[in-house]
Structure formats: structure tokens, C-alpha cells
Design an enzyme around this catalytic site. Structure first.
Site, PDB file in Angstrom:
ATOM      1  N   HIS A 129       0.837  -1.204   0.000  1.00 20.21           N
ATOM      2  CA  HIS A 129       0.000   0.000   0.000  1.00 20.21           C
ATOM      3  C   HIS A 129       0.876   1.259   0.000  1.00 20.21           C
ATOM      4  O   HIS A 129       0.677   2.177  -0.808  1.00 20.21           O
ATOM      5  CB  HIS A 129      -0.909  -0.036   1.233  1.00 20.21           C
ATOM      6  CG  HIS A 129      -1.826   1.122   1.384  1.00 20.21           C
ATOM      7  ND1 HIS A 129      -3.169   1.040   1.091  1.00 20.21           N
ATOM      8  CD2 HIS A 129      -1.610   2.396   1.809  1.00 20.21           C
ATOM      9  CE1 HIS A 129      -3.739   2.226   1.325  1.00 20.21           C
ATOM     10  NE2 HIS A 129      -2.810   3.055   1.775  1.00 20.21           N
ATOM     11  N   GLU A 130       1.859   1.294   0.886  1.00 21.61           N
ATOM     12  CA  GLU A 130       2.727   2.475   0.982  1.00 21.61           C
ATOM     13  C   GLU A 130       3.622   2.610  -0.251  1.00 21.61           C
ATOM     14  O   GLU A 130       3.927   3.728  -0.681  1.00 21.61           O
ATOM     15  CB  GLU A 130       3.554   2.434   2.270  1.00 21.61           C
ATOM     16  CG  GLU A 130       2.729   2.391   3.549  1.00 21.61           C
ATOM     17  CD  GLU A 130       1.642   3.461   3.662  1.00 21.61           C
ATOM     18  OE1 GLU A 130       1.795   4.556   3.074  1.00 21.61           O
ATOM     19  OE2 GLU A 130       0.631   3.202   4.335  1.00 21.61           O
ATOM     20  N   HIS A 133       1.783   4.455  -2.860  1.00 21.81           N
ATOM     21  CA  HIS A 133       1.875   5.905  -2.620  1.00 21.81           C
ATOM     22  C   HIS A 133       3.217   6.450  -3.119  1.00 21.81           C
ATOM     23  O   HIS A 133       3.257   7.530  -3.724  1.00 21.81           O
ATOM     24  CB  HIS A 133       1.712   6.238  -1.141  1.00 21.81           C
ATOM     25  CG  HIS A 133       0.340   6.019  -0.606  1.00 21.81           C
ATOM     26  ND1 HIS A 133      -0.804   6.426  -1.263  1.00 21.81           N
ATOM     27  CD2 HIS A 133      -0.081   5.453   0.554  1.00 21.81           C
ATOM     28  CE1 HIS A 133      -1.861   6.112  -0.542  1.00 21.81           C
ATOM     29  NE2 HIS A 133      -1.453   5.515   0.568  1.00 21.81           N
TER      30      HIS A 133
END
Length: 166
Positions: A129-130, A133
Site C-alpha cells: 500500500h505504501e 503511494h
């Protein structure tokens, strides 16, 4: 009204093991049969019970994911192709105050919240997820102060990391 985290004291030992711990864990995960105060107490107890073991295993699990996880390796390759400089030096495990799994900062890298991540598979989801980003920041110049940008990157990260709920 929910009790403040700082006002909570750790539950007695009989609530921290065996059937009672299993029952509380199941209630917390399903959201069934727990008041807001009981949820806050469980979160406090969870942090106290697992802090040392989670801190010790977070770095080990992070390193394993960087070597063997297909989704993490894929995202790392693409972040690196865009000039990203992520490694174990700036993908760090630490204790977090907020109820979150991790975070990305363009200047500092990725934080994995060892006191909230429960196992290595959850760490894989959070790290992926990170990394989405990080990729979005490099590829699309996402401005996290722009709510439309922030919403878009959160939706992409949730859908691509495995932590989107159907």
C-alpha cells in the site's frame, strides 16, 4: 463516551490469554459484541501484549517481504525505475501512536507501525500500500495536500495492495 487511550490500564492476566483473549480478539475483528470502550481497551491490551514481539519481528518480516513477496518486489522495481531510493534505510519499523498500519512521506520514506501490524501478511499489504503511494508520488507528482489527489492515491493503494474490502 470512549475512554482516552492514556487513561486505560492493562487488563488483568486472565483477560490477556487463553479463551478470553481469543474471544475478545474475535469480537474485535468482527465488530460484534463489543462496545466502543471495550474496543479501546482491547486496542490498549493488544499494544501492551504484543509490543516487544511485534517490534522484534517487524524488521525481519520487512526484509523477507523485500526479498520474496511478488507484490512488494514488483512495486519496489517500479519505484526504483522512477528514481525512487527506497531500502531498509528508509523503510523503517517503529511504534506509532495512531491506529494505522503505516505511512509514506516523500522526504523520509515508509514507516511500518510495528505495534499495529499483526503478522507478516498484514505487513505485506501495508508495505505494498505504501509503495503504491511512493510510486504515485514519483510518477504522477501527487500533492497530498490536494484532497482529490489524496483520495485518488488512497483508492489506488487500497485496490492494488490487497487491503481493499469487497
Amino acid at each position: 463516551m470512549v475512554q482516552e487511550q492514556s487513561a486505560l490500564k492493562t487488563s488483568p492476566p486472565e483477560k490477556l490469554s487463553g479463551f478470553e483473549w481469543w474471544r475478545r480478539s474475535l469480537s474485535y475483528r468482527t465488530g460484534l459484541g463489543m462496545s466502543d470502550d471495550e474496543k479501546a481497551q482491547f486496542e490498549h491490551d493488544y499494544r501492551e501484549k504484543h509490543m516487544n514481539t511485534n517490534c522484534e519481528s517487524c524488521d525481519e518480516n520487512r526484509d523477507w517481504m523485500l526479498r520474496y513477496s511478488p507484490s512488494v518486489r514488483f512495486m519496489m522495481d517500479h519505484v526504483n525505475k522512477l528514481g525512487g531510493n527506497l531500502s531498509t534505510q528508509n523503510i523503517i519499523c517503529d511504534k506509532c501512536d495512531d491506529l494505522k498500519g503505516g505511512g509514506f512521506h516523500p522526504k523520509y520514506g515508509i514507516l511500518l507501525c510495528s505495534n499495529w501490524i499483526q503478522d507478516k501478511w498484514q505487513l505485506e499489504d501495508v508495505l505494498t500500500h505504501e509503495l503504491v503511494h511512493a510510486y504515485d508520488h514519483l510518477k504522477f507528482k501527487v500533492d497530498l495536500t490536494d484532497l482529490k489527489h489524496h483520495a485518488c492515491t488512497e483508492i489506488r493503494a487500497s485496490m492494488l495492495s490487497g487491503n481493499a474490502e469487497s
